[in-house]
Scaffold this motif. Structure first.
Motif, short mmCIF file in Angstrom:
data_model
loop_
_atom_site.label_atom_id
_atom_site.label_comp_id
_atom_site.label_asym_id
_atom_site.label_seq_id
_atom_site.Cartn_x
_atom_site.Cartn_y
_atom_site.Cartn_z
N LEU A 99 0.83 -1.20 0.00
CA LEU A 99 0.00 0.00 0.00
C LEU A 99 0.87 1.26 0.00
N PRO A 100 0.35 2.39 -0.49
CA PRO A 100 1.11 3.64 -0.44
C PRO A 100 1.61 3.98 0.96
N SER A 101 0.77 3.73 1.98
CA SER A 101 1.16 4.04 3.36
C SER A 101 2.30 3.15 3.84
N ASP A 102 2.47 1.97 3.22
CA ASP A 102 3.60 1.10 3.56
C ASP A 102 4.93 1.71 3.11
N VAL A 103 4.85 2.63 2.17
CA VAL A 103 6.03 3.31 1.64
C VAL A 103 6.26 4.63 2.38
N THR A 104 5.21 5.45 2.44
CA THR A 104 5.37 6.81 2.95
C THR A 104 5.24 6.93 4.46
N GLY A 105 4.43 6.07 5.07
CA GLY A 105 4.17 6.16 6.50
C GLY A 105 2.70 6.40 6.75
N VAL A 106 2.31 6.42 8.02
CA VAL A 106 0.90 6.51 8.35
C VAL A 106 0.71 7.31 9.64
N THR A 107 -0.43 7.99 9.74
CA THR A 107 -0.78 8.71 10.96
C THR A 107 -1.62 7.81 11.86
N ILE A 108 -1.19 7.66 13.11
CA ILE A 108 -1.87 6.77 14.07
C ILE A 108 -2.30 7.57 15.29
N TYR A 109 -3.49 7.29 15.77
CA TYR A 109 -4.02 7.98 16.95
C TYR A 109 -3.44 7.34 18.21
#
Length: 331
Positions: free
Chosen positions: A88-98
């Motif tokens: 997934l794109p987020s697997d490359v760029t990163g993700v925002t987590i609460y």
């Protein structure tokens, strides 16, 4: 090793320092990537031109070793991303987590945040994931939920694709290929280098014992210094004529873009400085034209069917296009 940069055009002293440092970097990477000096020079040129490189190679030719050796040499970080259809794109760029403890959203950086990123088999990921990677390559930053996060300097993507096995892959569109500064191939080592590699087979990772020879900050300074190399109007005219020849050639449907012209000039500046010169000459353009322009061409159907390659077309155009023999007249 420290940088030796000032504002303004490159001086002869700075050019000599640049050439010596570039040679040291090539030699250091060459400890791990044996017998591939030209490809190492191209890769370092792409890094100092602040661009990215596409390697089209069969498995086991040393692509990962090249990326790790380059990162170790410039005292930078290295990440390898294995591109697969479910990435997934987020697997490359990163993700925002609460974060429930703090009650705020936190950004968790993805593997794209590294000095040298190896995007292995990029054509196996979906077009959406490919686009996410290429966006970061172009912008040098990741934007998530309206917030931008710079990836830092130096930042370089070494993407690979297997030219043999195409089943289950997503071919990179021409517009995305155009975003790579260069495309080249490591290929198999020669006999002597293969013997040397086998002699050191006890060490699984030849980069583990490598030490850096320059700081990441100094690499950024070298990139700034290379940008100050003088390019005469006659050289710009030569590059423009080469690009125009690729567009009007009978065997192409699409020639080199303006982005390709800019890429060739940027690379030629680094190549000239690596030779200890503060100015670009036609031979710099000739040395780099195949690696910089070939992947930007789309061949005519008949030419493709006949087995003509973009590299052959660029090489022919180089022989047919007369280079400048003197500087442009100053007015």
């Amino acid at each position: 090793m420290t940088s030796n940069t000032t504002t303004g055009p490159m001086t002869a002293e700075q050019a000599a320092w640049f050439a010596q440092t570039f040679s040291t970097l090539v030699d250091n990477v060459g400890q791990a990537v044996l017998g591939k000096t030209h490809v190492v020079r191209l890769t370092l040129t792409a890094m100092l031109a602040e661009g990215h490189i596409l390697l089209e190679d069969a498995p086991g030719t040393g692509k990962t070793m090249l990326a790790k050796a380059l990162a170790a040499t410039v005292d930078g970080s290295h990440h390898r991303i294995q591109f697969t259809p479910d990435l997934l794109p987020s697997d490359v760029t990163g993700v925002t987590i609460y974060d429930q403890k703090t009650g705020v959203f936190e950004f968790h950086k993805g593997p794209i945040f590294a000095s040298v990123v190896l995007a292995d088999e990029i054509n196996r990921a979906s077009p959406k994931t490919q686009s996410a990677l290429l966006e970061v390559m172009e912008e040098s930053r990741v934007t998530v939920d309206g917030t931008s996060y710079p990836v830092g300097r130096p930042f370089m993507v070494i993407a690979t694709q297997n030219p043999i096995e195409q089943a289950g892959t997503y071919r990179l569109p021409e517009a995305q290929l155009d975003r790579f500064l260069m495309k080249t191939s490591l290929g198999y080592p020669d006999h002597a280098s293969t013997v040397q590699i086998l002699a050191g087979s006890a060490a699984r990772d030849r980069t583990s014992a490598m030490t850096s020879v320059i700081t990441s900050a100094a690499v950024a300074s070298m990139a700034d210094l290379a940008a100050s190399v003088y390019v005469d109007t006659s050289i710009n005219d030569y590059v423009a004529r080469l690009a125009e020849a690729t567009r009007t050639d009978a065997e192409t449907r699409l020639g080199a873009s303006v982005r390709g012209c800019l890429a060739l000039v940027r690379c030629a500046k680094v190549w000239a400085a690596a030779q200890g010169r503060a100015y670009v000459v036609p031979d710099d353009v000739k040395e780099l034209a195949v690696a910089v322009l070939s992947h930007r061409l789309v061949l005519d159907v008949e030419a493709e069917f006949a087995g003509v390659t973009p590299e052959e077309i660029v090489e022919r155009i180089l022989t047919e296009t007369v280079p400048p023999t003197e500087r442009a007249t100053l007015t």
